[in-house]
Design a protein around this motif. Structure first.
Motif, PDB file in Angstrom:
ATOM      1  N   ASP A 177      -7.119  -1.689  -5.566  1.00 10.32           N
ATOM      2  CA  ASP A 177      -8.347  -1.829  -4.484  1.00 10.32           C
ATOM      3  C   ASP A 177      -7.450  -2.644  -3.348  1.00 10.32           C
ATOM      4  O   ASP A 177      -6.538  -3.184  -3.380  1.00 10.32           O
ATOM      5  CB  ASP A 177      -9.377  -2.359  -5.027  1.00 10.32           C
ATOM      6  N   ARG A 178      -8.236  -2.788  -2.009  1.00 12.23           N
ATOM      7  CA  ARG A 178      -7.977  -3.582  -1.455  1.00 12.23           C
ATOM      8  C   ARG A 178      -7.637  -5.144  -1.547  1.00 12.23           C
ATOM      9  O   ARG A 178      -6.438  -5.554  -0.986  1.00 12.23           O
ATOM     10  CB  ARG A 178      -9.023  -4.004   0.144  1.00 12.23           C
ATOM     11  N   GLN A 179      -8.402  -5.976  -2.445  1.00 18.54           N
ATOM     12  CA  GLN A 179      -8.043  -7.077  -2.681  1.00 18.54           C
ATOM     13  C   GLN A 179      -6.883  -7.344  -3.421  1.00 18.54           C
ATOM     14  O   GLN A 179      -5.985  -7.889  -3.358  1.00 18.54           O
ATOM     15  CB  GLN A 179      -9.294  -7.699  -3.361  1.00 18.54           C
TER      16      GLN A 179
ATOM     17  N   LYS B  71       0.744  -1.162  -0.058  1.00 15.94           N
ATOM     18  CA  LYS B  71      -0.100  -0.138   0.034  1.00 15.94           C
ATOM     19  C   LYS B  71       0.808   1.431   0.147  1.00 15.94           C
ATOM     20  O   LYS B  71       0.830   2.195  -0.792  1.00 15.94           O
ATOM     21  CB  LYS B  71      -1.235   0.041   1.264  1.00 15.94           C
TER      22      LYS B  71
ATOM     23  N   THR C 162      -4.299  -5.231  -3.562  1.00 18.21           N
ATOM     24  CA  THR C 162      -3.086  -5.025  -2.607  1.00 18.21           C
ATOM     25  C   THR C 162      -2.700  -6.211  -1.847  1.00 18.21           C
ATOM     26  O   THR C 162      -1.426  -6.387  -1.770  1.00 18.21           O
ATOM     27  CB  THR C 162      -3.591  -3.880  -1.593  1.00 18.21           C
ATOM     28  N   GLU C 163      -3.770  -7.019  -1.386  1.00 14.05           N
ATOM     29  CA  GLU C 163      -3.433  -8.230  -0.550  1.00 14.05           C
ATOM     30  C   GLU C 163      -2.647  -9.298  -1.366  1.00 14.05           C
ATOM     31  O   GLU C 163      -1.941  -9.842  -1.070  1.00 14.05           O
ATOM     32  CB  GLU C 163      -4.506  -8.555   0.180  1.00 14.05           C
TER      33      GLU C 163
END
Length: 326
Positions: free
Chosen positions: A151-153, A140, A155-156
């Motif tokens: 987006d969050r997914q 991030k 990034t993970e």
């Protein structure tokens, strides 16, 4: 404060930080006059660097003295300590002293304590591959620095894919920045799956295959990882970290511990909420099964460090591990 101390084994991250300081301190037109590098492993050159940093810069910009591979925080003579104590508190604002070392500082030394009092200290150690929250946080931060919108997914998934390889993370984000172009919408999980080869993700999948006793899948994943030039010792480091984590949690549960906060603290989990999923992963296992994996993994690590051929020792030991979970 014009003194910096960077230490750790992540050479690429240190190099990036050094470049940032050079860009902020130095005027390109006066670079050759105001930037010098000294060998920090030699006392004589260290003293020369301390003397040089007291010299005002020529022309525009500031002066940057880089003491590279410094051993000040591993061993320091009384005379060198006196030079440090005389110099660091009075480094002029126009000059900057940068000290870097791959080795962990010895906190017992007077020189280490003094440097920590008078320098901006940053650690650049690789994040353990199983600390997925920390990997995602680093993705991030780096994506924000490079202007890549994830987006969050995404990034993970990118954190899982590149693991703790800072150089690869930077290269993948550069590629994603070009792919993103002028798009305002964040890149998604599907974009990462298309564009990024998932080496660390496969290492974690290898842990899962072993836990399920699936020898065929485990051998396939080992082959894929080696074909992607993933270092064998990095694969083993991920295995050791993950099985150690599972073992700690299972042993504490079987010992009657019911406090999730206590388990998370001992297991070094920064996000205690992750414990719920880890418990599910090992629900059907016994602590004795997990404990038996650790000597095998240590034998595997020792064999690789002693020169064993990865393509021979890895499949053999992986199958041996799988047998404990059938």
């Amino acid at each position: 404060m014009a003194v910096y101390f960077f230490w750790g084994e992540d050479d690429f991250a240190i190099a990036q930080a050094v470049d940032q300081i050079k860009q902020s301190v130095l005027d390109p037109a006066w670079l050759s006059f105001n930037f010098q590098t000294y060998d920090g492993s030699k006392e004589e050159s260290t003293i020369d660097a301390l003397n040089e940093v007291m010299t005002p810069p020529f022309g525009m910009g500031g002066r940057l003295i880089w003491l590279n591979e410094a051993t000040l925080c591993q061993s320091c003579s009384d005379s060198l300590l006196q030079e440090l104590q005389r110099t660091l508190p009075v480094v002029p604002d126009s000059s900057h002293l940068l000290i870097t070392s791959r080795k962990k500082p010895d906190k017992r030394l007077k020189s280490t304590k003094f440097i920590h009092e008078h320098a901006k200290v940053r650690e650049f150690s690789p994040i353990p591959p199983w600390q997925t929250e920390a990997l995602a946080d680093r993705v991030k931060a780096t994506a924000r620095e490079l202007g890549v919108n994830l987006d969050r997914q995404a990034t993970e998934l990118l954190g899982e894919a590149v693991g703790n390889d800072t150089r690869r993370l930077w290269n993948e984000l550069e590629k994603l920045r070009i792919y993103q172009g002028n798009r305002t919408q964040p890149l998604t999980q599907s974009d990462i799956q298309i564009l990024v080869a998932a080496t660390n993700q496969n290492s974690l999948q290898l842990c899962e295959a072993i836990r399920e006793g699936n020898g065929g899948l485990a051998i396939q994943l080992v082959g894929e990882l080696l074909a992607q030039n993933e270092p064998a010792l990095r694969i083993v480091a991920t295995l050791i970290g993950q099985f150690r984590l599972w073992t700690i949690i299972k042993v504490m549960i079987e010992a009657g511990e019911r406090d999730d906060q206590a388990i998370a603290k001992l297991a070094d989990l920064k996000n205690p909420k992750r414990l719920y999923f880890l418990k599910k992963e090992i629900a059907r296992l016994r602590s004795q099964q997990l404990l038996k994996t650790l000597p095998i993994l240590l034998e595997l690590e020792a064999g690789l460090k002693q020169g064993a051929i990865a393509t021979e020792i890895l499949p053999t030991k992986i199958l041996e591990l799988c047998q404990h979970f059938r």
